[in-house]
Design a protein around this motif. Structure first.
Motif, PDB file in Angstrom:
ATOM      1  N   PHE A 188       0.809  -1.215   0.000  1.00 12.03           N
ATOM      2  CA  PHE A 188       0.000   0.000   0.000  1.00 12.03           C
ATOM      3  C   PHE A 188       0.845   1.269   0.000  1.00 12.03           C
ATOM      4  CE2 PHE A 188      -2.615  -3.401   1.574  1.00 12.03           C
ATOM      5  CZ  PHE A 188      -3.824  -3.191   0.925  1.00 12.03           C
ATOM      6  N   ASN A 189       2.122   1.175   0.357  1.00 11.20           N
ATOM      7  CA  ASN A 189       2.989   2.350   0.268  1.00 11.20           C
ATOM      8  C   ASN A 189       3.173   2.789  -1.181  1.00 11.20           C
ATOM      9  OD1 ASN A 189       3.364   2.646   2.987  1.00 11.20           O
ATOM     10  ND2 ASN A 189       5.380   1.678   3.051  1.00 11.20           N
ATOM     11  N   ARG A 190       3.116   1.839  -2.083  1.00 12.10           N
ATOM     12  CA  ARG A 190       3.326   2.160  -3.498  1.00 12.10           C
ATOM     13  C   ARG A 190       2.131   2.887  -4.104  1.00 12.10           C
ATOM     14  NH1 ARG A 190       7.970  -1.068  -5.035  1.00 12.10           N
ATOM     15  NH2 ARG A 190       8.383  -2.597  -3.396  1.00 12.10           N
ATOM     16  N   HIS A 191       1.050   3.013  -3.333  1.00 13.90           N
ATOM     17  CA  HIS A 191      -0.096   3.808  -3.780  1.00 13.90           C
ATOM     18  C   HIS A 191       0.148   5.299  -3.556  1.00 13.90           C
ATOM     19  CE1 HIS A 191      -2.994   0.147  -3.077  1.00 13.90           C
ATOM     20  NE2 HIS A 191      -2.037  -0.094  -3.944  1.00 13.90           N
ATOM     21  N   VAL A 192       1.196   5.627  -2.803  1.00 13.60           N
ATOM     22  CA  VAL A 192       1.508   7.021  -2.482  1.00 13.60           C
ATOM     23  C   VAL A 192       2.526   7.546  -3.497  1.00 13.60           C
ATOM     24  CG1 VAL A 192       2.443   8.588  -0.730  1.00 13.60           C
ATOM     25  CG2 VAL A 192       1.063   6.611  -0.038  1.00 13.60           C
ATOM     26  N   LYS A 193       2.166   8.595  -4.227  1.00  8.98           N
ATOM     27  CA  LYS A 193       3.016   9.099  -5.309  1.00  8.98           C
ATOM     28  C   LYS A 193       4.380   9.565  -4.821  1.00  8.98           C
ATOM     29  CE  LYS A 193      -0.726  10.522  -8.403  1.00  8.98           C
ATOM     30  NZ  LYS A 193      -1.353  11.665  -9.133  1.00  8.98           N
ATOM     31  N   SER A 194       4.436  10.102  -3.614  1.00 10.59           N
ATOM     32  CA  SER A 194       5.699  10.639  -3.103  1.00 10.59           C
ATOM     33  C   SER A 194       6.634   9.564  -2.561  1.00 10.59           C
ATOM     34  CB  SER A 194       5.417  11.668  -1.998  1.00 10.59           C
ATOM     35  OG  SER A 194       4.717  11.058  -0.922  1.00 10.59           O
ATOM     36  N   PHE A 195       6.170   8.320  -2.515  1.00 10.87           N
ATOM     37  CA  PHE A 195       6.998   7.247  -1.953  1.00 10.87           C
ATOM     38  C   PHE A 195       8.181   6.963  -2.874  1.00 10.87           C
ATOM     39  CE2 PHE A 195       7.672   2.548  -1.348  1.00 10.87           C
ATOM     40  CZ  PHE A 195       8.264   2.660  -0.102  1.00 10.87           C
ATOM     41  N   LYS A 196       9.392   6.999  -2.322  1.00 13.00           N
ATOM     42  CA  LYS A 196      10.615   6.857  -3.115  1.00 13.00           C
ATOM     43  C   LYS A 196      11.250   5.476  -3.003  1.00 13.00           C
ATOM     44  CE  LYS A 196      10.398  11.183  -4.306  1.00 13.00           C
ATOM     45  NZ  LYS A 196       9.998  11.565  -5.685  1.00 13.00           N
ATOM     46  N   GLY A 197      10.613   4.568  -2.320  1.00 13.62           N
ATOM     47  CA  GLY A 197      11.202   3.243  -2.144  1.00 13.62           C
ATOM     48  C   GLY A 197      11.752   3.067  -0.745  1.00 13.62           C
ATOM     49  N   TYR A 198      12.170   1.859  -0.446  1.00 15.94           N
ATOM     50  CA  TYR A 198      12.560   1.520   0.918  1.00 15.94           C
ATOM     51  C   TYR A 198      14.033   1.781   1.217  1.00 15.94           C
ATOM     52  CZ  TYR A 198       7.986  -0.601   1.408  1.00 15.94           C
ATOM     53  OH  TYR A 198       6.636  -0.787   1.472  1.00 15.94           O
ATOM     54  N   GLY A 199      14.904   1.472   0.269  1.00 13.27           N
ATOM     55  CA  GLY A 199      16.324   1.621   0.556  1.00 13.27           C
ATOM     56  C   GLY A 199      16.695   0.802   1.776  1.00 13.27           C
ATOM     57  N   ASP A 200      17.584   1.332   2.595  1.00 19.52           N
ATOM     58  CA  ASP A 200      17.970   0.651   3.834  1.00 19.52           C
ATOM     59  C   ASP A 200      17.376   1.328   5.065  1.00 19.52           C
ATOM     60  OD1 ASP A 200      19.521  -1.298   2.595  1.00 19.52           O
ATOM     61  OD2 ASP A 200      21.241   0.054   2.463  1.00 19.52           O
ATOM     62  N   GLY A 201      16.489   2.291   4.836  1.00 18.99           N
ATOM     63  CA  GLY A 201      15.937   3.043   5.957  1.00 18.99           C
ATOM     64  C   GLY A 201      14.935   2.240   6.761  1.00 18.99           C
ATOM     65  N   ILE A 202      14.716   2.668   7.999  1.00 18.93           N
ATOM     66  CA  ILE A 202      13.759   1.983   8.867  1.00 18.93           C
ATOM     67  C   ILE A 202      12.600   2.901   9.243  1.00 18.93           C
ATOM     68  CG2 ILE A 202      15.507   0.443   9.824  1.00 18.93           C
ATOM     69  CD1 ILE A 202      15.492   2.242  12.342  1.00 18.93           C
ATOM     70  N   ASN A 203      12.594   4.116   8.673  1.00 17.76           N
ATOM     71  CA  ASN A 203      11.539   5.062   9.037  1.00 17.76           C
ATOM     72  C   ASN A 203      10.153   4.533   8.701  1.00 17.76           C
ATOM     73  OD1 ASN A 203      13.350   6.917  10.054  1.00 17.76           O
ATOM     74  ND2 ASN A 203      13.540   8.053   8.130  1.00 17.76           N
ATOM     75  N   VAL A 204      10.050   3.732   7.624  1.00 16.05           N
ATOM     76  CA  VAL A 204       8.740   3.219   7.220  1.00 16.05           C
ATOM     77  C   VAL A 204       8.143   2.301   8.278  1.00 16.05           C
ATOM     78  CG1 VAL A 204       9.153   3.402   4.742  1.00 16.05           C
ATOM     79  CG2 VAL A 204       9.827   1.322   5.956  1.00 16.05           C
ATOM     80  N   TYR A 205       8.965   1.817   9.201  1.00 14.99           N
ATOM     81  CA  TYR A 205       8.468   0.936  10.252  1.00 14.99           C
ATOM     82  C   TYR A 205       8.133   1.692  11.535  1.00 14.99           C
ATOM     83  CZ  TYR A 205      10.502  -2.288   6.940  1.00 14.99           C
ATOM     84  OH  TYR A 205      10.812  -2.956   5.780  1.00 14.99           O
ATOM     85  N   HIS A 206       8.320   3.011  11.495  1.00 11.79           N
ATOM     86  CA  HIS A 206       8.033   3.836  12.668  1.00 11.79           C
ATOM     87  C   HIS A 206       7.004   4.923  12.389  1.00 11.79           C
ATOM     88  CE1 HIS A 206      11.087   2.176  15.375  1.00 11.79           C
ATOM     89  NE2 HIS A 206      11.826   2.031  14.292  1.00 11.79           N
ATOM     90  N   SER A 207       6.833   5.270  11.139  1.00  9.50           N
ATOM     91  CA  SER A 207       5.854   6.288  10.770  1.00  9.50           C
ATOM     92  C   SER A 207       5.208   5.864   9.457  1.00  9.50           C
ATOM     93  CB  SER A 207       6.533   7.653  10.606  1.00  9.50           C
ATOM     94  OG  SER A 207       5.589   8.634  10.228  1.00  9.50           O
ATOM     95  N   PRO A 208       3.892   5.720   9.430  1.00 13.19           N
ATOM     96  CA  PRO A 208       3.250   5.206   8.214  1.00 13.19           C
ATOM     97  C   PRO A 208       3.429   6.137   7.019  1.00 13.19           C
ATOM     98  CG  PRO A 208       1.611   6.019   9.765  1.00 13.19           C
ATOM     99  CD  PRO A 208       2.920   6.010  10.491  1.00 13.19           C
ATOM    100  N   VAL A 209       3.829   5.564   5.897  1.00 17.50           N
ATOM    101  CA  VAL A 209       3.920   6.324   4.656  1.00 17.50           C
ATOM    102  C   VAL A 209       2.517   6.589   4.122  1.00 17.50           C
ATOM    103  CG1 VAL A 209       4.720   6.274   2.254  1.00 17.50           C
ATOM    104  CG2 VAL A 209       6.190   5.395   4.092  1.00 17.50           C
ATOM    105  N   ASN A 210       1.692   5.558   4.164  1.00 17.07           N
ATOM    106  CA  ASN A 210       0.309   5.664   3.700  1.00 17.07           C
ATOM    107  C   ASN A 210      -0.607   5.622   4.922  1.00 17.07           C
ATOM    108  OD1 ASN A 210      -2.204   5.472   2.545  1.00 17.07           O
ATOM    109  ND2 ASN A 210      -1.656   3.852   1.094  1.00 17.07           N
TER     110      ASN A 210
END
Length: 451
Positions: A394-416
């Protein structure tokens, strides 16, 4: 063609010498199918504790042609019967620490009142009101018996429903008594309990006249709970009147050969769930497969550290590798459960098609207690309107989403922030027959897994 299954099929997880209970009604079909009834819906919810190795759990691509992830390899043979869902989160119900089993199926923010744990009804219990009647409205299983984080189930008032890890108790409670005298006593207890409820209801009605509006609302909730219990007592009495299915109980073992074997424990519980669904004694089961604060080690595959300590890996490659092996081991047991459902006929298809199973965790990144983008797998339920075989992110439904890389922010703050886990809970509930338009903080259904 003879589609009957061996008496050794359902309980084979206990070892080659363990036989299936000899039920007269078992001919390789569910009890409902044998009786010629329409296939009922069934629901199983599983919890894997202590987070996962996100590098190897979440697939890298999406859609129906996605590449299955290393942690999900044991599910490969069921590829067309499960979906991987990424980036769903409890939005309003986000909590920290190791209390995620509390609200995994409720979506409730249990920390809203400082110093007080409050909760709401869990999705499985909402479903249990609509799926039935059965001898047991639902069944709560766990790695460690008890309430709190041991159980996934909460009643209409948000009160914990105790879970058990006692195999024998599960088996004995699953069926009406075999002895006619015990059966008579069981029916007498139902009558007594109904009488107690009638008295309590009358007392409450007298008390209501003295209450203010807020207290009256609470009391109405209490009365609703009493009425639900009364309905279940009536259902149980009707089932008790039919007596107990015939069993060759001497052929059933309810203790593992090796009590330290995690695999035996999980497979034995999976067998009991499959047996419960096949005999139609219950249609709703939750199973918390481990303690959130520790999470069982898996000594039989050489992992001596518990899942909790592995999840606090701090990037250590060896610990991450062990966590992946633990993830894969646990997923393999879930695949075993799907195997069991695939072997039992329910009407003109397998039990897998009338059973929807949710498998996942309330933690996504254990190293720093990340709780967004939860690891979730949904399986089965083709006849309930589910379509599987894909990875939905569901993160890929967000136009501003740039991918996961090695970051962990997506597991602490919802992108979508619109991707609520409660949407999936609502979707599952509706598919098994719940007549509700919302659940917890849901804002939509998950159409991506519907046919």
């Amino acid at each position: 063609m003879n589609n009957s299954i061996s008496r050794r099929t359902v309980l084979r997880g206990l070892g080659a010498t363990i036989a299936l209970p000899c039920l007269e009604i078992m001919t390789g079909k569910s009890s409902a199918a044998v009786r010629g009834q329409a296939e009922p819906s069934r629901l199983a919810c599983f919890y894997i504790p202590g987070a996962i190795n996100h590098y190897n759990w979440f697939p890298q691509d999406t859609g129906f042609d996605y590449t299955i992830s290393p942690s999900h390899q044991p599910l490969e043979r069921h590829r067309d019967h499960f979906s991987v869902l990424t980036s769903l989160s409890h939005i309003e119900g986000r909590i920290s620490g190791h209390k995620h089993p509390y609200n995994f199926l409720t979506g409730h923010n249990i920390a809203m009142t400082p110093g007080v744990l409050t909760n709401s009804v869990s999705m499985d219990q909402v479903a249990a009101k609509y799926i039935g009647p059965t001898y047991l409205p639902s069944l709560a299983l766990s790695w460690t018996s008890g309430v709190g984080a041991a159980t996934l189930s909460r009643n209409a008032l948000g009160v914990d429903i105790p879970a058990t890890n006692d195999y024998r108790a599960v088996f004995e409670n699953l069926f009406p008594p075999a002895d006619s005298a015990q059966l008579k006593q069981a029916r007498a207890r139902v009558v007594l309990n109904r009488s107690i409820l009638d008295t309590a209801t009358n007392d409450v009605k007298d008390l209501q006249r003295q209450l203010g509006r807020a207290d009256q609302r609470r009391m109405n909730q209490y009365l609703d709970s009493i009425r639900e219990v009364e309905k279940r007592l009536n259902d149980r009495d009707a089932i008790l009147a039919k007596g107990r299915p015939q069993f060759d109980e001497a052929s059933v073992r309810t203790e593992p050969k090796n009590k330290s074997s995690m695999q035996e424990h999980l497979e034995l519980m999976m067998d009991l769930i499959a047996l419960a669904f096949q005999t139609d004694m219950t249609r709703v089961v939750t199973f918390n497969t481990g303690n959130e604060g520790t999470g069982p080690a898996v000594p039989e595959i050489g992992i001596s550290r518990d899942r909790h300590s592995l999840s606090h890996h701090n990037g250590d490659k060896d610990l991450l590798q062990q966590l992946t092996r633990s993830d894969e081991f646990n997923v393999r047991q879930f695949a075993y459960f799907l195997d069991r459902l695939s072997e039992v006929r329910d009407g003109d298809g397998p039990l897998l098609d009338t059973t929807v199973s949710l498998y996942g965790s309330g933690l996504s990144y254990g190293n720093s207690h990340g709780t967004t983008s939860l690891p979730l797998v949904l399986a089965g339920g083709a006849k309930l309107g589910f379509r599987h075989g894909s990875h939905v992110d569901f993160n890929r439904h967000v136009k501003s989403f740039k991918g996961y890389g090695d970051g962990i922010n997506v597991y602490h703050s919802p992108v979508n922030s619109e991707a609520h886990f409660s949407n999936l809970l609502l979707t599952v509930a509706q598919r098994v027959g719940v007549e509700k338009e919302t659940f917890a903080d849901s804002n939509a259904v998950v159409s991506e897994v519907l046919a």
